[in-house]
Design an enzyme around this catalytic site. Sequence first.
Site, PDB file in Angstrom:
ATOM      1  N   CYS B  96       0.826  -1.216   0.000  1.00  0.00           N
ATOM      2  CA  CYS B  96       0.000   0.000   0.000  1.00  0.00           C
ATOM      3  C   CYS B  96       0.858   1.263   0.000  1.00  0.00           C
ATOM      4  O   CYS B  96       0.344   2.362  -0.165  1.00  0.00           O
ATOM      5  CB  CYS B  96      -0.923  -0.002   1.213  1.00  0.00           C
ATOM      6  N   CYS B 220     -13.131   0.665   8.258  1.00  0.00           N
ATOM      7  CA  CYS B 220     -12.225   0.192   7.195  1.00  0.00           C
ATOM      8  C   CYS B 220     -12.286   1.088   5.967  1.00  0.00           C
ATOM      9  O   CYS B 220     -13.365   1.551   5.583  1.00  0.00           O
ATOM     10  CB  CYS B 220     -12.633  -1.212   6.755  1.00  0.00           C
ATOM     11  N   SER B 221     -11.136   1.273   5.327  1.00  0.00           N
ATOM     12  CA  SER B 221     -11.121   1.957   4.044  1.00  0.00           C
ATOM     13  C   SER B 221     -11.700   1.005   2.995  1.00  0.00           C
ATOM     14  O   SER B 221     -11.639  -0.211   3.155  1.00  0.00           O
ATOM     15  CB  SER B 221      -9.700   2.374   3.678  1.00  0.00           C
ATOM     16  N   ILE B 223     -12.590  -0.682  -0.963  1.00  0.00           N
ATOM     17  CA  ILE B 223     -11.898  -1.184  -2.152  1.00  0.00           C
ATOM     18  C   ILE B 223     -12.217  -0.211  -3.283  1.00  0.00           C
ATOM     19  O   ILE B 223     -13.376   0.103  -3.516  1.00  0.00           O
ATOM     20  CB  ILE B 223     -12.356  -2.627  -2.447  1.00  0.00           C
ATOM     21  N   LYS B 342     -10.021   6.427   4.083  1.00  0.00           N
ATOM     22  CA  LYS B 342     -11.346   6.028   4.540  1.00  0.00           C
ATOM     23  C   LYS B 342     -12.466   6.543   3.651  1.00  0.00           C
ATOM     24  O   LYS B 342     -13.348   5.770   3.253  1.00  0.00           O
ATOM     25  CB  LYS B 342     -11.521   6.549   5.983  1.00  0.00           C
ATOM     26  N   HIS B 346      -9.148   4.135  -1.368  1.00  0.00           N
ATOM     27  CA  HIS B 346      -7.794   3.586  -1.222  1.00  0.00           C
ATOM     28  C   HIS B 346      -7.435   2.673  -2.389  1.00  0.00           C
ATOM     29  O   HIS B 346      -7.343   1.470  -2.241  1.00  0.00           O
ATOM     30  CB  HIS B 346      -7.715   2.841   0.115  1.00  0.00           C
TER      31      HIS B 346
END
Lengths: 397, 397, 132, 132
Positions: B96, B220-221, B223, B342, B346
Amino acid sequence: MLSTGAKFAKGVDMRVAVIGVGLTKFGEVWTKSLRDIALEAGVKAISDANISAADIDAMFIGNMSAGRFSGQEHLGALVADQVGVSIPSTRVEGACASGSLALREGVSSIMAGLSDVVLVGGAEKMTDISTEYATTGLMGAADEEWEGFHGMTFPGLYALMARKHMHDFGTTHEQMASAAVKNHHNATMNKDVAQYPFEITVDKVLNSAMIASPLTLLDCSPITDGAAAIILCREDLAKKYCDTPVYVTGSGQASDTLALHDRKSLTGLQAAVDASRVAYKMAGIGVKDVDVCEVHDCFTIAEVMACEDLGFCKKGVGGKFIEDGNTQIGGKIPVNTSGGLKACGHPVGATGIKQASEIVLQLRGDAGKRQVNGAEIGMTHNVGGSGATCVVNIFRR
Amino acid sequence: MLSTGAKFAKGVDMRVAVIGVGLTKFGEVWTKSLRDIALEAGVKAISDANISAADIDAMFIGNMSAGRFSGQEHLGALVADQVGVSIPSTRVEGACASGSLALREGVSSIMAGLSDVVLVGGAEKMTDISTEYATTGLMGAADEEWEGFHGMTFPGLYALMARKHMHDFGTTHEQMASAAVKNHHNATMNKDVAQYPFEITVDKVLNSAMIASPLTLLDCSPITDGAAAIILCREDLAKKYCDTPVYVTGSGQASDTLALHDRKSLTGLQAAVDASRVAYKMAGIGVKDVDVCEVHDCFTIAEVMACEDLGFCKKGVGGKFIEDGNTQIGGKIPVNTSGGLKACGHPVGATGIKQASEIVLQLRGDAGKRQVNGAEIGMTHNVGGSGATCVVNIFRR
Amino acid sequence: MLWRRFRNKYHLIGTYCEKCKTGFYPPREVCPECRRGGKIVEKQFSNYGEIVTYTVVSAPPAGFEKGAPYALAIVKMDDNGPNVVGQVVDCDDEKLGMGLRVETTFRKIYEDGKEGIVQYGLKFMPITHENL
Amino acid sequence: MLWRRFRNKYHLIGTYCEKCKTGFYPPREVCPECRRGGKIVEKQFSNYGEIVTYTVVSAPPAGFEKGAPYALAIVKMDDNGPNVVGQVVDCDDEKLGMGLRVETTFRKIYEDGKEGIVQYGLKFMPITHENL
Ligand SMILES: [Zn+2]
Ligand SMILES: [Zn+2]
């Protein structure tokens, strides 16, 4: 369009030395994982350089497909972890040229003043999956959406170039095969590393199983596990660690279209021509000054084209040039003394570093039975995909 | 062990400018392929910099998993091909953190004298495959053999850290959630790019679907598909192209063990601490000098740890620090004005470049409604995997 | 994912730079020669062309095992069209060769192993009635 | 590929640096602290330990769908052993917590989707009869 890197070639003074090299045995290494072989090569190079791991300021790791072949990305961190250091460690990828690209980034880091000592590694673990799946995975280096889609394979792409080269210039399959015969012979003198250190004949190449006509199994480099590492160091610090440093004096990199059919020429790699021009200019040498060269013979036709693209011979006569023995040890310009990708093996991400390692051994005079007498200037030619990336690095002792 | 990059920090003078930025809309972009979005971001950045593609000397492309997600490796060549140039173009990967690593290589290339103008891009196409397969693919950033093997996921790794942070320091889920609430609010002022530009509440975070306890879906960030590009330039040439150049003045990179369980601390990222120390030293600033920062909030707990690791607040109080509003726009140190991973999204390989782009807009004064008044120094914090790679870059106007 | 290019993969529709008169297939949004100076338009290319080079693949990748061995060629399309890569079907081995005139035909390319999705696209076949 | 580490994955066998007295699981061939100065030996670690941190995974990766939700923990093994990650089984939700004492148990980890290979390895369960 000429790679614009050319405009920097003259003004660049690399001042980077190679002070250590390390290679694993190439082949099918069922008992070891990617991290095992990467660590092994790294430890060998560190030991050869007579440094400690704590002396290393940064690492660059060449790898193509651990994500697909082993589910593991993030190889920079993996190798740093295995070696036990928390320094910057970066994976670099350009398909089969990943190793030489990593070397370039290592050189850049030292030239930029960001590091004094750099470990550059390359590793690939390819034999854990089926041949069909490996074939598919390797097409990730070409154009997946427009070539892979049609069932194109890597041998297929080079076969298209081979057929055209034969058609346009009268190159024969026997001439191409003579490159493989020479490389297998060289590999017999490199038994510690080479995957296939045995002799073959032109007849054997012509009569082995057809892969993608006109290329047969013995025209193709194998699927290989292996790792390689070298230690780079600021020129003025090299003598501190090493009595026989070798220097990187030129580096050229160029790109071409990802898909073969998009290119103007199908009988040579323009990116290799461009990259070598930049490298020659930066090193301040001409092709006649090169004493020994490792070229990217993923297929026999690739070595024929390399001899032409790098200027060892004129366009179209590469096949005859090789057949006549000019690239043998003792010939005009010895090519692939290690055995090349063909007989030494082709662990994709490691190949560029293995090439550099072989040149370093030659320039140190440490190449044993395969030593090229008095070699002072050596070169590597590393190709990604079917020629969309090419890196040419020049070394001198 | 401190990243030995530290020893260079003081002596390094970067002399590199950012003269252009370009972002695609982040989100699920079903109608476009990886090459489409990479080209779009590149063309936007070239246009923003007011240069022509022929001015570019080299490219570095951050991408993590195109090999796994799209069957396509060799993204350096692919992007060069799309842009229509034959210059050196290299893919850089560190999970990442791939985008920030690519930026570092671009900076290195200019500092080394190998390039004057560099395009650094990042792109990821993640929504073409199922969530389960994406979850598996993303674990390639962590330790596939020893973590992924047990069914570990990325949210799971950060959940292990969150639980420990809550246990050791009394951090609450409400505090963590306040980071997500702030970032969604910031995203409402970044509608052209952000994937989720809408407000959420702490209650919504706490009551959304459990992913890996204590982390819920809104911790969670997402997809994301997206691409980002920036144009770097030699400092003394910047004014030729651009009236408001921003300068890269510090860069730190560090590694840690690939596997979380191997680390001494589970409540912070040592690589982030190490990388930021190097970056501060190189830029010649202290934490108090930072006016705006983009941190790697792949999960809410990650933003809490980032505030501590970077020195914005003391160890253990990151949750309260955020809950109290210190990281809002107008607060002590505005964090993630873009909306962060977020709420802005991402797209793994693009994230580091998007962070840099946001900081550049802030330092130019071009951040619109989310502008931090008088921002002069900005920072990005980009994490690979669960912290095995961290890159901190510092910019000033 | 390939459905994004259905229209391009089902027909020989690419792009064309009106400035330097170069055709692109697959389509390009930016002309590599003219860049911002170029003018890119969509273009349907000729469905006829001739083989520039070819190979017969005996060692196929995953998903193509059933059809192997199969011929692949780069074909230069007529009327200043682009080079296009594809399989050559309905062609005897002795007929296959450099310069052979071929036309496009719409065929099944492969079945996706995992989800059983059948992929279609363009292949080439020898021209049977040229100038009809 | 995982069969390379069968011995290590079936037992808690790792390595140990005799110089700095640090245990490694998974095994390391080089001690990160002592490097060449270290002396690495193979070591069977204690099968008992306590939970340092844990999570319950509700959104599993491919291949683990059937078992979800499942608990994962980092466990500090006794006698100065290493931190080890693994699933926690046979444990009520209310019992699962920081500091819980656990022991290793040999279980099925997952079935490989493509080839149906069943993977085994170590998991953790609460200690039922400590000091027996
Ligand atoms: Zn044009
Ligand atoms: Zn030790």
